[in-house]
Design a protein around this motif. Structure first.
Motif, PDB file in Angstrom:
ATOM      1  N   ARG A  83       0.843  -1.195   0.000  1.00 21.51           N
ATOM      2  CA  ARG A  83       0.000   0.000   0.000  1.00 21.51           C
ATOM      3  C   ARG A  83       0.871   1.234   0.000  1.00 21.51           C
ATOM      4  O   ARG A  83       1.296   1.715   1.044  1.00 21.51           O
ATOM      5  CB  ARG A  83      -0.909  -0.016   1.214  1.00 21.51           C
ATOM      6  CG  ARG A  83      -1.724  -1.301   1.292  1.00 21.51           C
ATOM      7  CD  ARG A  83      -2.646  -1.277   2.476  1.00 21.51           C
ATOM      8  NE  ARG A  83      -3.691  -0.298   2.296  1.00 21.51           N
ATOM      9  CZ  ARG A  83      -4.480   0.125   3.282  1.00 21.51           C
ATOM     10  NH1 ARG A  83      -4.310  -0.328   4.496  1.00 21.51           N
ATOM     11  NH2 ARG A  83      -5.415   1.013   3.034  1.00 21.51           N
ATOM     12  N   LEU A 105      12.274   0.540  -3.720  1.00 21.32           N
ATOM     13  CA  LEU A 105      12.693   1.934  -3.639  1.00 21.32           C
ATOM     14  C   LEU A 105      11.479   2.753  -4.067  1.00 21.32           C
ATOM     15  O   LEU A 105      10.956   2.556  -5.158  1.00 21.32           O
ATOM     16  CB  LEU A 105      13.841   2.227  -4.604  1.00 21.32           C
ATOM     17  CG  LEU A 105      15.146   1.444  -4.424  1.00 21.32           C
ATOM     18  CD1 LEU A 105      16.173   1.908  -5.450  1.00 21.32           C
ATOM     19  CD2 LEU A 105      15.680   1.623  -3.014  1.00 21.32           C
ATOM     20  N   ILE A 106      11.032   3.660  -3.215  1.00 19.57           N
ATOM     21  CA  ILE A 106       9.827   4.427  -3.518  1.00 19.57           C
ATOM     22  C   ILE A 106      10.155   5.912  -3.554  1.00 19.57           C
ATOM     23  O   ILE A 106      10.715   6.451  -2.600  1.00 19.57           O
ATOM     24  CB  ILE A 106       8.758   4.172  -2.445  1.00 19.57           C
ATOM     25  CG1 ILE A 106       8.479   2.672  -2.362  1.00 19.57           C
ATOM     26  CG2 ILE A 106       7.481   4.937  -2.762  1.00 19.57           C
ATOM     27  CD1 ILE A 106       8.100   2.211  -0.991  1.00 19.57           C
ATOM     28  N   CYS A 107       9.818   6.557  -4.658  1.00 23.19           N
ATOM     29  CA  CYS A 107      10.112   7.990  -4.786  1.00 23.19           C
ATOM     30  C   CYS A 107       9.041   8.813  -4.076  1.00 23.19           C
ATOM     31  O   CYS A 107       7.854   8.656  -4.349  1.00 23.19           O
ATOM     32  CB  CYS A 107      10.197   8.401  -6.249  1.00 23.19           C
ATOM     33  SG  CYS A 107      10.524  10.160  -6.430  1.00 23.19           S
ATOM     34  N   ARG A 108       9.489   9.677  -3.187  1.00 23.74           N
ATOM     35  CA  ARG A 108       8.554  10.505  -2.421  1.00 23.74           C
ATOM     36  C   ARG A 108       7.939  11.595  -3.301  1.00 23.74           C
ATOM     37  O   ARG A 108       6.939  12.204  -2.937  1.00 23.74           O
ATOM     38  CB  ARG A 108       9.289  11.180  -1.254  1.00 23.74           C
ATOM     39  CG  ARG A 108       9.681  10.228  -0.163  1.00 23.74           C
ATOM     40  CD  ARG A 108       9.365  10.807   1.194  1.00 23.74           C
ATOM     41  NE  ARG A 108      10.103  12.028   1.487  1.00 23.74           N
ATOM     42  CZ  ARG A 108       9.715  12.928   2.385  1.00 23.74           C
ATOM     43  NH1 ARG A 108       8.606  12.745   3.073  1.00 23.74           N
ATOM     44  NH2 ARG A 108      10.435  13.999   2.620  1.00 23.74           N
ATOM     45  N   ILE A 116      14.486  -3.833  -6.004  1.00 26.02           N
ATOM     46  CA  ILE A 116      15.922  -4.087  -5.913  1.00 26.02           C
ATOM     47  C   ILE A 116      16.157  -5.364  -5.115  1.00 26.02           C
ATOM     48  O   ILE A 116      15.285  -5.848  -4.425  1.00 26.02           O
ATOM     49  CB  ILE A 116      16.653  -2.952  -5.189  1.00 26.02           C
ATOM     50  CG1 ILE A 116      15.929  -2.653  -3.873  1.00 26.02           C
ATOM     51  CG2 ILE A 116      16.749  -1.723  -6.034  1.00 26.02           C
ATOM     52  CD1 ILE A 116      16.822  -2.074  -2.829  1.00 26.02           C
ATOM     53  N   ASP A 118      18.821  -7.350  -2.367  1.00 25.38           N
ATOM     54  CA  ASP A 118      19.903  -7.161  -1.404  1.00 25.38           C
ATOM     55  C   ASP A 118      20.030  -8.441  -0.595  1.00 25.38           C
ATOM     56  O   ASP A 118      19.333  -8.627   0.410  1.00 25.38           O
ATOM     57  CB  ASP A 118      19.606  -5.962  -0.504  1.00 25.38           C
ATOM     58  CG  ASP A 118      20.799  -5.602   0.359  1.00 25.38           C
ATOM     59  OD1 ASP A 118      21.552  -6.525   0.746  1.00 25.38           O
ATOM     60  OD2 ASP A 118      20.995  -4.405   0.625  1.00 25.38           O
ATOM     61  N   ILE A 121      20.772  -8.276   3.360  1.00 22.48           N
ATOM     62  CA  ILE A 121      19.648  -8.024   4.256  1.00 22.48           C
ATOM     63  C   ILE A 121      18.766  -9.254   4.337  1.00 22.48           C
ATOM     64  O   ILE A 121      18.320  -9.659   5.405  1.00 22.48           O
ATOM     65  CB  ILE A 121      18.819  -6.828   3.760  1.00 22.48           C
ATOM     66  CG1 ILE A 121      19.619  -5.553   3.981  1.00 22.48           C
ATOM     67  CG2 ILE A 121      17.488  -6.756   4.478  1.00 22.48           C
ATOM     68  CD1 ILE A 121      18.893  -4.324   3.584  1.00 22.48           C
ATOM     69  N   PHE A 138       8.896 -10.614   5.016  1.00 16.43           N
ATOM     70  CA  PHE A 138       9.080  -9.209   5.389  1.00 16.43           C
ATOM     71  C   PHE A 138       9.092  -8.340   4.149  1.00 16.43           C
ATOM     72  O   PHE A 138       9.322  -8.814   3.035  1.00 16.43           O
ATOM     73  CB  PHE A 138      10.394  -9.042   6.153  1.00 16.43           C
ATOM     74  CG  PHE A 138      11.554  -9.598   5.422  1.00 16.43           C
ATOM     75  CD1 PHE A 138      12.257  -8.800   4.522  1.00 16.43           C
ATOM     76  CD2 PHE A 138      11.947 -10.911   5.581  1.00 16.43           C
ATOM     77  CE1 PHE A 138      13.321  -9.318   3.817  1.00 16.43           C
ATOM     78  CE2 PHE A 138      13.008 -11.431   4.880  1.00 16.43           C
ATOM     79  CZ  PHE A 138      13.698 -10.634   3.994  1.00 16.43           C
ATOM     80  N   THR A 139       8.788  -7.079   4.352  1.00 21.35           N
ATOM     81  CA  THR A 139       8.847  -6.129   3.253  1.00 21.35           C
ATOM     82  C   THR A 139       9.670  -4.939   3.696  1.00 21.35           C
ATOM     83  O   THR A 139       9.525  -4.451   4.811  1.00 21.35           O
ATOM     84  CB  THR A 139       7.441  -5.640   2.847  1.00 21.35           C
ATOM     85  OG1 THR A 139       6.824  -5.018   3.966  1.00 21.35           O
ATOM     86  CG2 THR A 139       6.584  -6.781   2.364  1.00 21.35           C
ATOM     87  N   LEU A 140      10.558  -4.515   2.799  1.00 20.40           N
ATOM     88  CA  LEU A 140      11.430  -3.387   3.106  1.00 20.40           C
ATOM     89  C   LEU A 140      11.168  -2.283   2.099  1.00 20.40           C
ATOM     90  O   LEU A 140      11.254  -2.501   0.894  1.00 20.40           O
ATOM     91  CB  LEU A 140      12.891  -3.821   3.025  1.00 20.40           C
ATOM     92  CG  LEU A 140      13.921  -2.703   3.168  1.00 20.40           C
ATOM     93  CD1 LEU A 140      13.816  -2.029   4.519  1.00 20.40           C
ATOM     94  CD2 LEU A 140      15.315  -3.258   2.967  1.00 20.40           C
ATOM     95  N   TYR A 141      10.820  -1.118   2.593  1.00 25.85           N
ATOM     96  CA  TYR A 141      10.548   0.029   1.729  1.00 25.85           C
ATOM     97  C   TYR A 141      11.602   1.103   1.992  1.00 25.85           C
ATOM     98  O   TYR A 141      11.758   1.537   3.122  1.00 25.85           O
ATOM     99  CB  TYR A 141       9.174   0.615   2.009  1.00 25.85           C
ATOM    100  CG  TYR A 141       8.033  -0.361   1.813  1.00 25.85           C
ATOM    101  CD1 TYR A 141       8.003  -1.212   0.718  1.00 25.85           C
ATOM    102  CD2 TYR A 141       6.992  -0.429   2.722  1.00 25.85           C
ATOM    103  CE1 TYR A 141       6.953  -2.093   0.530  1.00 25.85           C
ATOM    104  CE2 TYR A 141       5.933  -1.314   2.536  1.00 25.85           C
ATOM    105  CZ  TYR A 141       5.921  -2.147   1.439  1.00 25.85           C
ATOM    106  OH  TYR A 141       4.883  -3.034   1.261  1.00 25.85           O
ATOM    107  N   VAL A 142      12.302   1.494   0.946  1.00 26.95           N
ATOM    108  CA  VAL A 142      13.270   2.580   1.074  1.00 26.95           C
ATOM    109  C   VAL A 142      12.683   3.803   0.385  1.00 26.95           C
ATOM    110  O   VAL A 142      12.444   3.783  -0.820  1.00 26.95           O
ATOM    111  CB  VAL A 142      14.620   2.224   0.429  1.00 26.95           C
ATOM    112  CG1 VAL A 142      15.602   3.378   0.581  1.00 26.95           C
ATOM    113  CG2 VAL A 142      15.174   0.952   1.044  1.00 26.95           C
ATOM    114  N   TYR A 143      12.422   4.843   1.152  1.00 28.36           N
ATOM    115  CA  TYR A 143      11.826   6.062   0.598  1.00 28.36           C
ATOM    116  C   TYR A 143      12.918   7.083   0.301  1.00 28.36           C
ATOM    117  O   TYR A 143      13.896   7.191   1.036  1.00 28.36           O
ATOM    118  CB  TYR A 143      10.822   6.665   1.580  1.00 28.36           C
ATOM    119  CG  TYR A 143       9.597   5.814   1.754  1.00 28.36           C
ATOM    120  CD1 TYR A 143       8.498   5.974   0.939  1.00 28.36           C
ATOM    121  CD2 TYR A 143       9.551   4.820   2.738  1.00 28.36           C
ATOM    122  CE1 TYR A 143       7.368   5.177   1.085  1.00 28.36           C
ATOM    123  CE2 TYR A 143       8.429   4.015   2.899  1.00 28.36           C
ATOM    124  CZ  TYR A 143       7.339   4.203   2.068  1.00 28.36           C
ATOM    125  OH  TYR A 143       6.234   3.408   2.220  1.00 28.36           O
ATOM    126  N   GLY A 144      12.731   7.821  -0.775  1.00 32.99           N
ATOM    127  CA  GLY A 144      13.716   8.830  -1.139  1.00 32.99           C
ATOM    128  C   GLY A 144      13.290   9.532  -2.413  1.00 32.99           C
ATOM    129  O   GLY A 144      12.112   9.622  -2.709  1.00 32.99           O
TER     130      GLY A 144
END
Lengths: 158, 158
Positions: A83, A105-108, A116, A118, A121, A138-144
DNA sequence: CTTAGTGCAAAGCGTTTGCATGCGA
DNA sequence: TCGCATGCAAACGCTTTGCACTAAG
């Protein structure tokens, strides 16, 4: 999406089969068709995407049924739900966990999502033990900010 | 929640101040009151929780304004939003990033959320470089079954 | 004085649900 | 046959929005 589309249909079918039997639920054509279509999708997809595709392939299913089925597939561990802010729920097939899981990777700025990998991890998380909690996935979200947005912003500030 | 509640009010205020100035937005009492209340919350909170608390402290704000403000605080990087399945959005203050960030254990059965720390992952992610993507923060969700649910399930299957 | 911010209620949108009908077991 | 699953449309719940009013700068 460069994801390797070698999804073992047989395996996924079996997972659904098993889940339905265990929960004593019926094997309807709709459930299998929805799963079929989900396997065909090459990226994250929305419920609407599924409906559209199913209709395009002239298989009529009501949106309600697709919602129900997708929910069922999530419970069965066959789909995973994401979501992201400002967008309807997105789903993806859970491919073999033997290989490396992917993160996001989610663009703000524009909301674009990129997958991606890894392994480090992944391995770390698989080995981690939590007291009294049994992890399943698990889910990993990197925002940037993505490359195109940061480029655009740089131009504007000139 | 054992989180240490040593939130540097001054620092958080400055962050809002800075954001408003930069965006040329107005400094209204509502915005500061909402932030105040957010700082007081000891765990994740919903928009409704904020409204309730604000009203209890006899400060009237409309729900619309709280929604708007919370959104603004997220953009300012002061709050973080989580959307767990089947529940309204939850928010939390972003405390000093100098210390270890926390992650989330989410029970697939009852939906309960528990915070955990994992310095190793934190460090790893901080050091990771993504081509063309500028990471700002990340959220890690570990899904599984919590202790009480697995106990309950074990009993039922006897 | 100007115009962004607020309060209220109404609209929006993704998602779920109730009920009659259809179909798997 | 029996009762779960489907289709449709209506309901739902969180969130956003439009408009008139208020107040920050």
């Amino acid at each position: 999406m460069g994801r390797n589309r070698v999804i073992d249909r047989q395996l996924v079918y079996c997972a659904l089969e098993k889940f339905l039997e265990q929960k004593k639920m019926r094997r309807t054509p709709e459930r299998y068709k929805v799963l079929d279509q989900a396997i065909e999708m090459t990226t994250h997809f929305k419920v609407d995407d599924l409906c559209e595709q199913l209709n395009a392939n002239s298989f009529h299913v009501s949106k309600a049924t697709v919602y129900n089925t997708v929910q069922l597939l999530v419970e069965a561990g066959i789909l995973r739900r994401h979501r992201f802010a400002g967008q309807p729920s997105q789903y993806e097939i859970v491919v073999e966990q033997a290989q490396t899981n992917h993160h996001h990777l989610i663009c703000r700025e524009c909301g674009k999502v990129k997958e991606i990998k890894d392994a480090a991890i992944d391995n770390h998380l698989r080995q981690t033990v939590y007291r009294g909690f049994h992890p399943e996935y698990f889910t990993l979200y990197v925002y940037g900010v993505c490359s195109s947005c940061s480029r655009r912003k740089a131009k504007l500030s000139k």
